[in-house]
Design a protein around this motif. Structure first.
Motif, short mmCIF file in Angstrom:
data_model
loop_
_atom_site.label_atom_id
_atom_site.label_comp_id
_atom_site.label_asym_id
_atom_site.label_seq_id
_atom_site.Cartn_x
_atom_site.Cartn_y
_atom_site.Cartn_z
N MET A 85 0.90 -1.27 -0.14
CA MET A 85 -0.01 -0.08 -0.07
C MET A 85 1.01 1.12 0.09
N ALA A 86 0.63 2.28 -0.79
CA ALA A 86 1.39 3.30 -0.96
C ALA A 86 1.00 4.22 0.14
N LEU A 87 2.16 5.18 0.81
CA LEU A 87 2.04 5.87 1.88
C LEU A 87 1.61 7.16 1.40
N SER A 88 1.19 7.88 2.34
CA SER A 88 0.88 9.43 2.08
C SER A 88 2.34 9.86 1.99
N ASN A 89 2.10 11.31 1.19
CA ASN A 89 3.23 11.98 1.12
C ASN A 89 3.95 12.38 2.42
N GLU A 90 3.13 12.57 3.39
CA GLU A 90 3.55 13.27 4.89
C GLU A 90 4.19 12.10 5.47
N ALA A 91 3.80 11.00 5.41
CA ALA A 91 4.37 9.56 5.98
C ALA A 91 5.60 9.42 5.37
N LEU A 92 5.64 9.40 4.06
CA LEU A 92 6.94 9.24 3.38
C LEU A 92 8.15 10.21 3.75
N GLU A 93 7.59 11.53 3.92
CA GLU A 93 8.46 12.38 4.31
C GLU A 93 9.19 12.29 5.55
N ARG A 94 8.44 11.66 6.52
CA ARG A 94 8.73 11.38 7.78
C ARG A 94 9.66 10.26 7.67
N GLU A 95 9.22 9.13 6.91
CA GLU A 95 10.24 7.93 6.95
C GLU A 95 11.62 8.21 6.26
N SER A 98 5.68 3.58 -3.01
CA SER A 98 5.59 5.22 -2.98
C SER A 98 6.71 5.91 -3.68
N HIS A 99 6.25 7.14 -3.83
CA HIS A 99 7.52 8.15 -4.33
C HIS A 99 7.22 9.25 -3.65
N ILE A 100 8.29 10.19 -3.23
CA ILE A 100 7.94 11.57 -2.82
C ILE A 100 9.05 12.37 -3.70
N ASP A 140 3.20 16.91 -10.10
CA ASP A 140 3.47 15.57 -9.92
C ASP A 140 2.68 15.46 -8.36
N ASP A 141 1.73 15.05 -8.08
CA ASP A 141 0.96 14.55 -7.12
C ASP A 141 1.75 14.38 -5.90
N ALA A 142 2.94 13.70 -5.82
CA ALA A 142 3.77 13.58 -4.86
C ALA A 142 4.75 14.61 -4.39
N HIS A 143 4.64 15.72 -5.05
CA HIS A 143 5.59 16.68 -4.93
C HIS A 143 5.01 17.56 -3.87
N ILE A 144 6.00 17.58 -2.60
CA ILE A 144 5.70 18.51 -1.65
C ILE A 144 6.35 19.85 -1.49
N ASP A 145 5.57 20.80 -1.37
CA ASP A 145 5.95 22.14 -1.35
C ASP A 145 6.10 22.58 -0.02
N SER A 146 6.85 23.69 0.33
CA SER A 146 6.84 24.48 1.61
C SER A 146 5.58 25.24 1.99
#
Length: 111
Positions: A1-11, A46-48, A105-111
């Motif tokens: 199962m793919a992790l959320s962006n926030e969970a993957l960032e924490r990992e 997953s990807h971030i 990219d939906d996995a792109h995390i901005d500040s």
């Protein structure tokens, strides 16, 4: 199962803490910044993809845990250039780099 962006960032942040001597090497941070900024990193299903500013914030959070001062890294050049030293450090932890982030990219995390 793919992790959320926030969970993957924490990992990713937690995994960076495990890099031993590299995390105390000042020369590693510019390489790490360039290798993470705007580059999608995959793990399992997953990807971030962190923005340049978000990468700077993440790395300064790692530094703060080791009582190191903040660095100004965003927009310092070389974003998207994956250092062999960074790739070699993250690969055993299950991280694989991809090509630079496309326009959206939906996995792109901005500040």
């Amino acid at each position: 199962m793919a992790l959320s962006n926030e969970a993957l960032e924490r990992e990713l942040a937690n995994d960076l803490q495990t890099l031993g001597d590299l995390i105390h090497d000042e020369s590693f941070y510019p390489e790490l910044y360039k290798s993470l900024a705007g580059v999608p990193w995959s793990r399992d299903d997953s990807h971030i993809a962190l923005s340049w500013k978000k990468t700077e914030e993440l790395l300064n959070e790692v530094r703060a845990r080791h009582d190191k001062p903040k660095l100004r890294l965003a927009q310092t050049g070389g974003e998207g250039e994956i250092s062999p030293r960074v790739a070699d450090a993250l690969e055993p932890l299950g991280w694989t780099p991809g090509a630079a982030t496309p326009r959206h990219d939906d996995a792109h995390i901005d500040s």
